[in-house]
Design an enzyme around this catalytic site. Structure first.
Site, PDB file in Angstrom:
ATOM      1  N   ARG A  81       0.870  -1.189   0.000  1.00  9.01           N
ATOM      2  CA  ARG A  81       0.000   0.000   0.000  1.00  9.01           C
ATOM      3  C   ARG A  81       0.904   1.236   0.000  1.00  9.01           C
ATOM      4  O   ARG A  81       1.743   1.391   0.889  1.00  9.01           O
ATOM      5  CB  ARG A  81      -0.896  -0.008   1.230  1.00  9.01           C
ATOM      6  CG  ARG A  81      -1.841   1.176   1.344  1.00  9.01           C
ATOM      7  CD  ARG A  81      -2.609   1.127   2.652  1.00  9.01           C
ATOM      8  NE  ARG A  81      -3.392  -0.086   2.770  1.00  9.01           N
ATOM      9  CZ  ARG A  81      -3.474  -0.818   3.887  1.00  9.01           C
ATOM     10  NH1 ARG A  81      -2.798  -0.467   4.961  1.00  9.01           N
ATOM     11  NH2 ARG A  81      -4.217  -1.893   3.913  1.00  9.01           N
ATOM     12  N   ARG A 151      -1.137   6.384   9.585  1.00 13.74           N
ATOM     13  CA  ARG A 151      -1.151   5.867   8.223  1.00 13.74           C
ATOM     14  C   ARG A 151      -1.424   6.975   7.207  1.00 13.74           C
ATOM     15  O   ARG A 151      -1.426   8.152   7.543  1.00 13.74           O
ATOM     16  CB  ARG A 151      -2.157   4.730   8.134  1.00 13.74           C
ATOM     17  CG  ARG A 151      -1.800   3.589   9.100  1.00 13.74           C
ATOM     18  CD  ARG A 151      -2.619   2.356   8.856  1.00 13.74           C
ATOM     19  NE  ARG A 151      -2.217   1.247   9.718  1.00 13.74           N
ATOM     20  CZ  ARG A 151      -2.738   0.031   9.644  1.00 13.74           C
ATOM     21  NH1 ARG A 151      -3.676  -0.230   8.753  1.00 13.74           N
ATOM     22  NH2 ARG A 151      -2.328  -0.933  10.443  1.00 13.74           N
ATOM     23  N   LYS A 214      -2.891   0.866  15.198  1.00 17.50           N
ATOM     24  CA  LYS A 214      -2.908   1.741  14.025  1.00 17.50           C
ATOM     25  C   LYS A 214      -3.633   3.046  14.329  1.00 17.50           C
ATOM     26  O   LYS A 214      -4.500   3.109  15.212  1.00 17.50           O
ATOM     27  CB  LYS A 214      -3.563   1.031  12.850  1.00 17.50           C
ATOM     28  CG  LYS A 214      -5.011   0.622  13.081  1.00 17.50           C
ATOM     29  CD  LYS A 214      -5.512  -0.214  11.919  1.00 17.50           C
ATOM     30  CE  LYS A 214      -6.929  -0.716  12.175  1.00 17.50           C
ATOM     31  NZ  LYS A 214      -7.423  -1.580  11.087  1.00 17.50           N
ATOM     32  N   LYS A 216      -5.307   6.609  12.278  1.00 16.37           N
ATOM     33  CA  LYS A 216      -5.727   7.136  10.977  1.00 16.37           C
ATOM     34  C   LYS A 216      -6.134   8.595  11.109  1.00 16.37           C
ATOM     35  O   LYS A 216      -6.842   8.970  12.047  1.00 16.37           O
ATOM     36  CB  LYS A 216      -6.884   6.305  10.420  1.00 16.37           C
ATOM     37  CG  LYS A 216      -6.498   4.843  10.171  1.00 16.37           C
ATOM     38  CD  LYS A 216      -7.674   4.029   9.657  1.00 16.37           C
ATOM     39  CE  LYS A 216      -7.267   2.582   9.390  1.00 16.37           C
ATOM     40  NZ  LYS A 216      -8.409   1.769   8.913  1.00 16.37           N
ATOM     41  N   CYS A 434     -14.642  -4.053   0.715  1.00 24.01           N
ATOM     42  CA  CYS A 434     -13.209  -4.264   0.930  1.00 24.01           C
ATOM     43  C   CYS A 434     -12.720  -5.356  -0.014  1.00 24.01           C
ATOM     44  O   CYS A 434     -13.504  -6.001  -0.714  1.00 24.01           O
ATOM     45  CB  CYS A 434     -12.941  -4.640   2.384  1.00 24.01           C
ATOM     46  SG  CYS A 434     -13.544  -6.286   2.830  1.00 24.01           S
ATOM     47  N   CYS A 440      -7.027 -11.536   1.321  1.00 28.22           N
ATOM     48  CA  CYS A 440      -6.943 -11.079   2.710  1.00 28.22           C
ATOM     49  C   CYS A 440      -7.002 -12.260   3.673  1.00 28.22           C
ATOM     50  O   CYS A 440      -7.964 -13.041   3.651  1.00 28.22           O
ATOM     51  CB  CYS A 440      -8.069 -10.105   3.023  1.00 28.22           C
ATOM     52  SG  CYS A 440      -8.022  -9.528   4.736  1.00 28.22           S
ATOM     53  N   CYS A 479     -14.950  -9.041   6.957  1.00 27.72           N
ATOM     54  CA  CYS A 479     -14.698  -9.374   8.361  1.00 27.72           C
ATOM     55  C   CYS A 479     -15.033  -8.136   9.181  1.00 27.72           C
ATOM     56  O   CYS A 479     -15.340  -7.086   8.618  1.00 27.72           O
ATOM     57  CB  CYS A 479     -13.242  -9.824   8.552  1.00 27.72           C
ATOM     58  SG  CYS A 479     -12.065  -8.455   8.661  1.00 27.72           S
ATOM     59  N   CYS A 483     -12.580  -2.336   7.029  1.00 27.34           N
ATOM     60  CA  CYS A 483     -11.934  -1.719   5.856  1.00 27.34           C
ATOM     61  C   CYS A 483     -12.936  -1.183   4.839  1.00 27.34           C
ATOM     62  O   CYS A 483     -12.655  -0.193   4.169  1.00 27.34           O
ATOM     63  CB  CYS A 483     -11.000  -2.721   5.186  1.00 27.34           C
ATOM     64  SG  CYS A 483      -9.632  -3.254   6.243  1.00 27.34           S
TER      65      CYS A 483
END
Length: 570
Positions: A81, A151, A214, A216, A434, A440, A479, A483
């Site tokens: 990414r 990110r 993470k 964002k 996603c 994935c 899931c 995303c």
């Protein structure tokens, strides 16, 4: 205990904390693994560490069982990414990524993501260094696009006021650079840079163990909420006066991920901390991030995101700490309104006289298909385009900054290659998924591959009830990790198992309300049956211009989520 640690969670640290602490500032033994041709994958800690360099190890799950029968390891490869603050990329850079995707990836595609950047899927170990070096020569990197760091920073792609967009995008770039890891690990491993003694390096903002989870960040320019501010830890809402950016309202603590069966996890909207002047932006960004760094949960990663820190320590305590660290007092928030969050398709003229063409890219997958040569078309446009490209947070592509004399030529190329189709419905434009299967490793159910046929079914249901020109914000995620941003949709499907989803309804079109689960663990066929019934009622009972999400709340079909920490599972 110091003030910095007064809200620290006590207990045995998650193993990721050991891994980060022992990594020599994200180096690990990645370089050794790259030389190991016995396996196509990465070992132990390196499997996690490569994420900080923008990559995830994956394999093709469609062929995993067959390879096991043949006594072969899974076909290990990586997804990369890129880091592109605000999603802006130059035409010459586009041609570089187009060629690499064709020559060195298993799938040949460029994928536009919900994080406003592109991904390569299916890059084998022998080509990984070449990938990073190719991108570096083009002025692109993948530093900190995954892992426990800040990110890729998002920014509204196609606002009404072009000048404000330029100013906001500049700030997105500044924030991204300010919060990047300072370690030399990326350059050493992937670019053959000069080695540095990690004991002499410092991470003044992120810390040597980086963040608990993470993080964002976005910049949004009202009235468009195209970046879904409530899905992110830190958001800057642009406030403009007389066409000039004057500051930001700061929203903190949004996030959509959860864990099936664990009610201590839940999606959460961001809290509005107040207004700041432009010159305080970087100070506030660093203060929010460092407060989360010190107060976030390093014991239980499922509760490690900023949203859970705010719930645990209290919004006012967190806000006061940010003010203290930044040396800034938040002023009262300035008024703003979100009226939409989709992309503005077709041609739009900016106030600077330049034209922007937004192209619909279903699932963000840019590849040549029979009769729709999307990848070739984008490359042909890049060869003549004199502005830039902007990737949107809704997986679409904008050909931006087009002079009037170039419009006809670019439009002709877009039509020729199937990039501009009048037949695309509003429903298809308002749907998103996603990646999910087959790449994935977390996917429980189909998403990207299921979305086109699902949208066709919904189009049929809408037409059946005389609503073919209407649409529902519809999103599918394979899931519960969020995303596909299903937890800000009017209808959100969250994968539970093969062919089964939790079915959520009741979000709004502006992206400011979380939907509630209507039915649990049901098949796609059952979901369409429920939608047929609900859309039928909506068509008969709606008030003028009432959206589907607002209707199901008003009609009492589902209760609104008001405080997700307390009522999401009620």
């Amino acid at each position: 205990m110091s003030d910095d640690n007064k809200f620290k969670v006590e207990g045995k640290l998650a193993d990721n904390e050991r891994m980060k602490g022992q990594s020599h500032l994200l180096r690990g033994t990645i370089s050794d693994d790259l030389k190991d041709d016995v396996t196509g994958g990465f070992t132990a800690d390196n499997f996690q560490l490569i994420r900080f360099h923008g990559m995830y190890q994956q394999d093709d799950r469609d062929i995993r069982a067959e390879r096991t029968k043949q006594k072969l390891e899974p076909l290990h490869n990586v997804m990369l990414r890129a880091r592109l603050p605000g999603g802006v990329i130059q035409p010459h850079q586009w041609l570089v990524i187009d060629k690499f995707a064709a020559d060195y990836t298993m799938y040949g595609s460029i994928r536009l993501t919900t994080r406003q950047t592109f991904q390569f899927h299916g890059v084998l170990k022998p080509n990984m260094k070449l990938m990073h070096q190719t991108l570096h020569k083009a002025g692109i990197d993948s530093i900190a696009t995954a892992g426990d760091v800040n990110r890729n920073v998002l920014c509204t792609s196609n606002p009404i006021e072009s000048k404000v967009h330029k100013q906001a995008w500049d700030w997105a770039t500044k924030i991204s650079e300010h919060l990047l890891p300072k370690t030399n690990a990326y350059a050493e491993i992937w670019l053959d840079g000069e080695k540095v003694d990690s004991t002499q390096e410092d991470e003044p903002i992120l810390g040597k163990n980086y963040l608990p989870r993470k993080f964002k960040t976005t910049i949004v320019i009202p009235p468009q909420n195209d970046v879904d501010v409530h899905a992110n830890d830190l958001n800057f809402v642009a406030i403009a006066e007389d066409g000039e950016l004057i500051g930001f309202n700061v929203l903190v603590g949004g996030g959509l991920a959860m864990t099936h069966g664990d009610h201590s996890t839940f999606p959460r909207k961001a809290d509005d901390f107040g207004f700041i002047e432009l010159d305080k932006t970087l100070d506030i960004a660093a203060a929010v991030l460092s407060t989360q760094r010190d107060w976030g949960n390093r014991v239980n990663r499922k509760n490690a995101k900023t949203k859970y820190t705010l719930e645990r320590v209290g919004v006012e305590n967190f806000k006061a700490e940010v003010e203290k660290r930044a040396g800034v007092k938040f002023a009262a928030s300035r008024a703003y309104e979100f009226t939409s969050r989709g992309d503005r398709f077709g041609w739009v003229e900016g106030i600077d006289g330049k034209h922007h063409l937004t192209l619909f890219i279903e699932n963000g997958r840019i590849l040549d298909y029979p009769g729709k040569t999307l990848k070739t078309g984008c490359a042909e446009i890049a060869k003549i385009h004199q502005g830039d490209f902007r990737m949107t947070a809704n997986q679409n592509l904008i050909v931006a900054g087009v002079a009037l004399e170039q419009k006809a030529r670019i439009e002709a190329l877009a039509i020729k290659h199937g990039l501009m189709e009048a037949s695309v419905s509003n429903q298809r434009k308002d749907s998103m998924a996603c990646v999910s299967l087959p790449t994935c490793p977390l996917a429980m159910a189909e998403a990207e591959r299921y979305l086109p046929e699902a949208v066709t079914e919904i189009e049929g249901i809408l037409a059946k009830h005389g609503m073919q020109d209407d649409s529902i914000i519809y999103r599918v995620t394979g899931c519960p990790n969020g995303c596909g941003r299903a937890m800000l949709a009017e209808v959100g499907l969250v994968g539970k198992g093969p062919g089964k989803y939790n079915f959520h309804i009741g979000g709004d079109r502006q992206g400011t309300r979380i939907p509630r689960m209507y039915k649990e663990n049901i098949t796609d066929t059952e979901i369409m049956g429920h939608l047929d019934e609900l859309i039928g009622r909506w068509s008969k009972e709606r008030t003028p211009s009432e959206s589907f999400g607002d209707y199901v709340i008003r009609a009492g079909i589902i209760a609104p989520v008001v405080d997700s920490a307390r009522d999401f599972y009620d």
